[in-house]
Design a protein around this motif. Sequence first.
Motif, PDB file in Angstrom:
ATOM      1  N   PHE A   1       0.838  -1.193   0.000  1.00 43.00           N
ATOM      2  CA  PHE A   1       0.000   0.000   0.000  1.00 43.00           C
ATOM      3  C   PHE A   1       0.876   1.248   0.000  1.00 43.00           C
ATOM      4  O   PHE A   1       1.985   1.248   0.529  1.00 43.00           O
TER       5      PHE A   1
ATOM      6  N   TYR B   1       0.165   5.274   1.205  1.00 43.14           N
ATOM      7  CA  TYR B   1      -0.743   6.238   1.804  1.00 43.14           C
ATOM      8  C   TYR B   1      -0.135   7.635   1.682  1.00 43.14           C
ATOM      9  O   TYR B   1       1.089   7.792   1.669  1.00 43.14           O
TER      10      TYR B   1
ATOM     11  N   PHE C   1      -7.260  -0.081  15.488  1.00 43.73           N
ATOM     12  CA  PHE C   1      -5.822   0.044  15.748  1.00 43.73           C
ATOM     13  C   PHE C   1      -5.508   1.433  16.303  1.00 43.73           C
ATOM     14  O   PHE C   1      -6.129   2.417  15.922  1.00 43.73           O
TER      15      PHE C   1
ATOM     16  N   TYR D   1      -9.174  -6.934  17.680  1.00 45.36           N
ATOM     17  CA  TYR D   1      -9.782  -7.619  16.546  1.00 45.36           C
ATOM     18  C   TYR D   1     -11.261  -7.883  16.755  1.00 45.36           C
ATOM     19  O   TYR D   1     -11.949  -8.352  15.843  1.00 45.36           O
TER      20      TYR D   1
ATOM     21  N   ARG E   1     -10.581  -1.564  10.124  1.00 45.42           N
ATOM     22  CA  ARG E   1     -10.604  -2.420   8.945  1.00 45.42           C
ATOM     23  C   ARG E   1     -11.550  -3.581   9.198  1.00 45.42           C
ATOM     24  O   ARG E   1     -11.633  -4.054  10.338  1.00 45.42           O
TER      25      ARG E   1
ATOM     26  N   THR F   1     -12.659  -7.427   9.452  1.00 53.08           N
ATOM     27  CA  THR F   1     -11.843  -8.573   9.810  1.00 53.08           C
ATOM     28  C   THR F   1     -11.601  -9.463   8.609  1.00 53.08           C
ATOM     29  O   THR F   1     -12.421  -9.531   7.689  1.00 53.08           O
TER      30      THR F   1
ATOM     31  N   ALA G   1      -7.098  -8.502   4.911  1.00 54.05           N
ATOM     32  CA  ALA G   1      -5.754  -7.913   4.899  1.00 54.05           C
ATOM     33  C   ALA G   1      -5.516  -7.103   3.637  1.00 54.05           C
ATOM     34  O   ALA G   1      -4.685  -6.205   3.617  1.00 54.05           O
ATOM     35  N   ASN G   2      -6.264  -7.397   2.574  1.00 52.82           N
ATOM     36  CA  ASN G   2      -6.089  -6.650   1.334  1.00 52.82           C
ATOM     37  C   ASN G   2      -6.886  -5.360   1.297  1.00 52.82           C
ATOM     38  O   ASN G   2      -6.851  -4.627   0.325  1.00 52.82           O
ATOM     39  N   TYR G   3      -7.596  -5.056   2.359  1.00 54.63           N
ATOM     40  CA  TYR G   3      -8.502  -3.906   2.349  1.00 54.63           C
ATOM     41  C   TYR G   3      -7.784  -2.602   2.650  1.00 54.63           C
ATOM     42  O   TYR G   3      -8.171  -1.542   2.192  1.00 54.63           O
ATOM     43  N   GLY G   4      -6.713  -2.661   3.424  1.00 60.07           N
ATOM     44  CA  GLY G   4      -6.097  -1.422   3.890  1.00 60.07           C
ATOM     45  C   GLY G   4      -6.881  -0.879   5.069  1.00 60.07           C
ATOM     46  O   GLY G   4      -7.920  -1.410   5.444  1.00 60.07           O
ATOM     47  N   TYR G   5      -6.398   0.170   5.643  1.00 59.25           N
ATOM     48  CA  TYR G   5      -7.032   0.779   6.809  1.00 59.25           C
ATOM     49  C   TYR G   5      -7.767   2.061   6.411  1.00 59.25           C
ATOM     50  O   TYR G   5      -7.376   2.729   5.453  1.00 59.25           O
TER      51      TYR G   5
END
Lengths: 113, 114
Positions: free
Chosen positions: A34, A36, B33, B50, B94, B96, B99-103
Amino acid sequence: AQSVTQLDSQVPVFEEAPVELRCNYSSSVSVYLFWYVQYPNQGLQLLLKYLSGSTLVKGINGFEAEFNKSQTSFHLRKPSVHISDTAEYFCAVSRGNDYKLSFGAGTTVTVRA
Amino acid sequence: DVKVTQSSRYLVKRTGEKVFLECVQDMDHENMFWYRQDPGLGLRLIYFSYDVKMKEKGDIPEGYSVSREKKERFSLILESASTNQTSMYLCASRPTGRANYGYTFGSGTRLTVV
């Protein structure tokens, strides 16, 4: 664990010139990558991400990045920058189903007229 | 539009005070987070959660604790603030297993401890 290295802490550039921000990561497994951007006094905003497939990824605001597996790099580029691109840029990596993103130290881009 | 809201943009606290930083998200995300951001060090993970009432230490948990009583809210607590905790604090969330989603990040809280 993976680590992320952004090779340049500061990048000054003139308006309408190209810019490249370098990012290398260390991981022995497949990762998601990623970039940002953080404008002054704001949170982080996603520019683009690499998940799989084509190694050239296009993002918002004219940015693109190229994933190079053999060199474990994910460099960010823009062919012609604007004053409004002045910001801090962060490269980040996550691995598989790991909850966490690991971030690089950031690269500050300053665009001058 | 999805949103992560941090209750304060700027805070000034005295050494020894107990400090609460609040973060609320409206996206029904399970994962939340807390990071701190310092010049030259990038973002460092303090704690993450989580799910409701679940928490795990990140890379720099010392001097901090967290609370997640409801899914949408994740609080960071400085039990006894010290000057070396002066920093920018960023909250993120994010879904659950993504992991490919990003924050999605909040706008940050700049904390100064005097």
